[in-house]
Design a protein around this motif. Structure first.
Motif, PDB file in Angstrom:
ATOM      1  N   PHE A  87      -0.918  11.468   6.898  1.00  0.00           N
ATOM      2  CA  PHE A  87      -1.017  10.332   5.971  1.00  0.00           C
ATOM      3  C   PHE A  87      -1.802   9.180   6.601  1.00  0.00           C
ATOM      4  CE2 PHE A  87       2.343  12.073   3.194  1.00  0.00           C
ATOM      5  CZ  PHE A  87       1.757  11.787   1.967  1.00  0.00           C
ATOM      6  N   ALA A  88      -1.654   8.987   7.908  1.00  0.00           N
ATOM      7  CA  ALA A  88      -2.432   7.947   8.586  1.00  0.00           C
ATOM      8  C   ALA A  88      -3.931   8.258   8.514  1.00  0.00           C
ATOM      9  CB  ALA A  88      -1.980   7.812  10.034  1.00  0.00           C
ATOM     10  N   LEU A  89      -4.293   9.529   8.720  1.00  0.00           N
ATOM     11  CA  LEU A  89      -5.700   9.926   8.620  1.00  0.00           C
ATOM     12  C   LEU A  89      -6.209   9.791   7.184  1.00  0.00           C
ATOM     13  CD1 LEU A  89      -5.653  13.097  10.915  1.00  0.00           C
ATOM     14  CD2 LEU A  89      -6.622  10.849  11.451  1.00  0.00           C
ATOM     15  N   ALA A  90      -5.388  10.230   6.215  1.00  0.00           N
ATOM     16  CA  ALA A  90      -5.791  10.129   4.809  1.00  0.00           C
ATOM     17  C   ALA A  90      -5.964   8.671   4.401  1.00  0.00           C
ATOM     18  CB  ALA A  90      -4.757  10.802   3.919  1.00  0.00           C
ATOM     19  N   ARG A  91      -5.079   7.828   4.886  1.00  0.00           N
ATOM     20  CA  ARG A  91      -5.180   6.393   4.590  1.00  0.00           C
ATOM     21  C   ARG A  91      -6.480   5.814   5.136  1.00  0.00           C
ATOM     22  NH1 ARG A  91      -5.530   1.378   7.570  1.00  0.00           N
ATOM     23  NH2 ARG A  91      -4.231  -0.187   6.549  1.00  0.00           N
ATOM     24  N   GLY A  92      -6.873   6.234   6.348  1.00  0.00           N
ATOM     25  CA  GLY A  92      -8.129   5.757   6.917  1.00  0.00           C
ATOM     26  C   GLY A  92      -9.332   6.247   6.138  1.00  0.00           C
ATOM     27  N   GLY A 117      -8.914   4.471   2.402  1.00  0.00           N
ATOM     28  CA  GLY A 117      -8.861   3.020   2.277  1.00  0.00           C
ATOM     29  C   GLY A 117      -9.468   2.242   3.415  1.00  0.00           C
ATOM     30  N   GLY A 118      -9.939   2.920   4.439  1.00  0.00           N
ATOM     31  CA  GLY A 118     -10.495   2.197   5.574  1.00  0.00           C
ATOM     32  C   GLY A 118      -9.525   2.174   6.738  1.00  0.00           C
ATOM     33  N   TRP A 119     -10.044   1.860   7.915  1.00  0.00           N
ATOM     34  CA  TRP A 119      -9.259   1.965   9.144  1.00  0.00           C
ATOM     35  C   TRP A 119      -8.660   0.646   9.596  1.00  0.00           C
ATOM     36  CZ3 TRP A 119      -8.177   6.803  10.387  1.00  0.00           C
ATOM     37  CH2 TRP A 119      -9.030   7.801   9.935  1.00  0.00           C
ATOM     38  N   SER A 120      -8.923  -0.434   8.897  1.00  0.00           N
ATOM     39  CA  SER A 120      -8.337  -1.717   9.266  1.00  0.00           C
ATOM     40  C   SER A 120      -6.830  -1.701   9.044  1.00  0.00           C
ATOM     41  CB  SER A 120      -8.966  -2.852   8.436  1.00  0.00           C
ATOM     42  OG  SER A 120      -8.278  -4.067   8.671  1.00  0.00           O
ATOM     43  N   LEU A 121      -6.080  -2.196  10.031  1.00  0.00           N
ATOM     44  CA  LEU A 121      -4.618  -2.207   9.917  1.00  0.00           C
ATOM     45  C   LEU A 121      -4.142  -3.154   8.822  1.00  0.00           C
ATOM     46  CD1 LEU A 121      -3.576  -2.190  13.682  1.00  0.00           C
ATOM     47  CD2 LEU A 121      -3.619  -0.268  12.099  1.00  0.00           C
ATOM     48  N   GLY A 173       0.810  -1.210   0.000  1.00  0.00           N
ATOM     49  CA  GLY A 173       0.000   0.000   0.000  1.00  0.00           C
ATOM     50  C   GLY A 173       0.842   1.258   0.000  1.00  0.00           C
ATOM     51  N   ARG A 174       0.502   2.196  -0.883  1.00  0.00           N
ATOM     52  CA  ARG A 174       1.282   3.426  -1.023  1.00  0.00           C
ATOM     53  C   ARG A 174       1.124   4.331   0.195  1.00  0.00           C
ATOM     54  NH1 ARG A 174      -0.918   2.524  -6.440  1.00  0.00           N
ATOM     55  NH2 ARG A 174       0.648   1.243  -7.507  1.00  0.00           N
ATOM     56  N   PHE A 175      -0.104   4.474   0.706  1.00  0.00           N
ATOM     57  CA  PHE A 175      -0.338   5.312   1.880  1.00  0.00           C
ATOM     58  C   PHE A 175       0.325   4.703   3.119  1.00  0.00           C
ATOM     59  CE2 PHE A 175      -3.300   7.170  -0.966  1.00  0.00           C
ATOM     60  CZ  PHE A 175      -3.652   8.419  -0.471  1.00  0.00           C
ATOM     61  N   ASN A 176       0.281   3.373   3.218  1.00  0.00           N
ATOM     62  CA  ASN A 176       0.919   2.708   4.355  1.00  0.00           C
ATOM     63  C   ASN A 176       2.417   3.013   4.398  1.00  0.00           C
ATOM     64  OD1 ASN A 176      -1.526   1.535   5.030  1.00  0.00           O
ATOM     65  ND2 ASN A 176      -1.108  -0.377   3.952  1.00  0.00           N
TER      66      ASN A 176
END
Length: 426
Positions: free
Chosen positions: A410-415, A418-422, A298-301
């Motif tokens: 980026f963590a907020l944007a990723r959630g 793409g969702g909040w699941s790790l 994942g790019r955001f990860n």
């Protein structure tokens, strides 16, 4: 069509291939044609991003030679404005690319960047350096960088992070070679002739880029504002843009000041300039390896991870390095590696929240907004250093805090996107 043609499998296959080549959702993901575009993008980005990665040496050189009578705050505006024009002109370059392809901007951009470097070689006064390097150089660099990144996006999707990362290694390559030219040629033949050697290298690479860069999809002639602020109504795109803004705010601070920091703590001047080379050597694998991993996890990860590590490196290793040369070199190499994603993966993150046909405009809009950060980040850092009497403590804390904020963003944007699941790959 003849009966033979109607039943000839090769004709059917050629027709299908041709149709797929124009399908926005069908990407070659490889082959000579696609990788030649990556090579063209690499050639375009050596002068464009190589110069921005050389600003540390240029800052250290000009502040002790041509601009020795100017404050760090004033000098910082020269290099902040280069990065500003590099990004902000994307608002115009992006839509032109979407509508007409790369040639309308890459050719004048190539001429402009070579002219800017030649003008810089003759510049002695503040306004001359500002106009040649910051204005003409920054605007020309944008017309190389924007179509180069967007063109790669036309040929890759699943492997877009890796392909864009490979193209973006050009910045690390230019940022390692250009300082070496200045470092070893300038004392022997003069600063001006060293810069002219860089202009010659840039001219050859830009010529190759003009031959190789091309798009896959037909032009998108939709009318609209060159800065598409209406796109910010989309929370996915808006949150991604905010994260990119913060990481670009932070990324150029160590690039600009690490060489000057070496001089400040008593490192021999040649070694201080070499810190930029070490940083850019670390950035070369840092541009494509995170992209290769990002295509899988994942790019955001990956952006969350790299931004957080850059914050830790800056707030611990650089902050506590003092005059320890080994620690300063380690920071330069490690920061170069982990900061590479800020250049190579941010446009890929943007591409995940927009359609391919609008990639140029959205990319240009995001980096126009981010340009405010790169414009002010360098002079603000210089002002902090000047306020502290030349000490770098506050400057380093400022840069590290910005990176920490970028990791959170980026963590907020990723959630949001793409969702909040790790376990989500996004």
């Amino acid at each position: 069509m003849s009966k033979e043609a109607q039943t000839d499998p090769s004709v059917i296959e050629d027709s299908t291939t041709s149709d797929l080549s124009l399908d926005p959702e069908s990407y070659p993901e490889g082959g000579w044609e696609a990788w030649s575009v990556v090579l063209g993008a690499w050639c375009a980005m050596v002068p464009a991003m190589g110069l921005v990665n050389t600003i540390g040496v240029l800052h250290a050189w000009t502040s002790t030679h041509q601009l020795k009578d100017y404050s760090q705050f004033s000098i910082g505006w020269i290099f902040g404005c280069y990065a500003f024009f590099l990004y902000t002109a994307g608002a115009q370059a992006g839509p032109i690319f979407d509508a007409y392809g790369p040639n309308y901007i890459i050719i004048p951009g190539s001429i402009g960047i070579v002219a800017a470097i030649i003008c810089l070689s003759f510049s002695e006064q503040y306004y001359q350096i500002f106009l040649s390097f910051s204005v003409l150089g920054g605007l020309s660099a944008c017309t190389l960088f924007t179509p180069a990144v967007a063109a790669v996006g036309h040929w890759f999707k699943a492997r877009r992070g890796f392909a864009t990362g490979v193209a973006c290694t050009a910045g690390g390559f230019g940022g390692a070679v250009f300082p070496l030219i200045i470092l070893f040629a300038a004392p022997k033949i003069g600063f001006g002739w060293a810069i002219r050697i860089i202009a010659l290298i840039s001219a050859v690479l830009c010529f190759i880029a003009c031959l190789l860069l091309k798009t896959r999809l037909p032009g998108n002639l939709k009318k609209g504002a060159s800065i598409d602020f209406s796109a910010l109504r989309d929370m996915k795109y808006a949150s991604t843009t905010a994260a990119v803004f913060l990481v670009e705010f932070a990324v150029f601070i160590p690039y600009t000041y690490i060489a000057s920091y070496g001089v400040h703590v008593g490192v021999q001047s040649t070694l201080s300039y070499l810190l930029i080379v070490f940083l850019n050597l670390g950035a070369i694998p840092g541009r494509f390896l995170p992209g290769l991993i990002a295509d899988r996890v994942g790019r955001f990860n990956v952006m969350v991870l790299t931004s957080f590590i850059c914050a830790i490196l800056t707030l611990s290793l650089w902050l506590k390095s003092g005059d320890n040369l080994a620690a300063i070199i380690c920071y330069s190499v490690f920061y170069g590696f982990w900061s590479g994603a800020a250049i190579s993966l941010t446009p890929v993150c943007i591409s995940q929240v927009c359609s391919t046909e609008d990639y140029g405009k959205r990319n240009g809009t995001t980096f126009t907004i981010a340009s405010i950060g790169v414009l002010t980040g360098i002079p603000i850092s210089g002002a902090i250093q000047q306020h502290d009497g030349g000490d770098f403590y506050g400057l380093i804390v400022f840069g590290g805090t910005l990176y920490l904020a970028a990791a959170i963003a980026f963590a907020l944007a990723r959630g949001i996107c793409g969702g909040w699941s790790l376990k989500t790959v996004f």
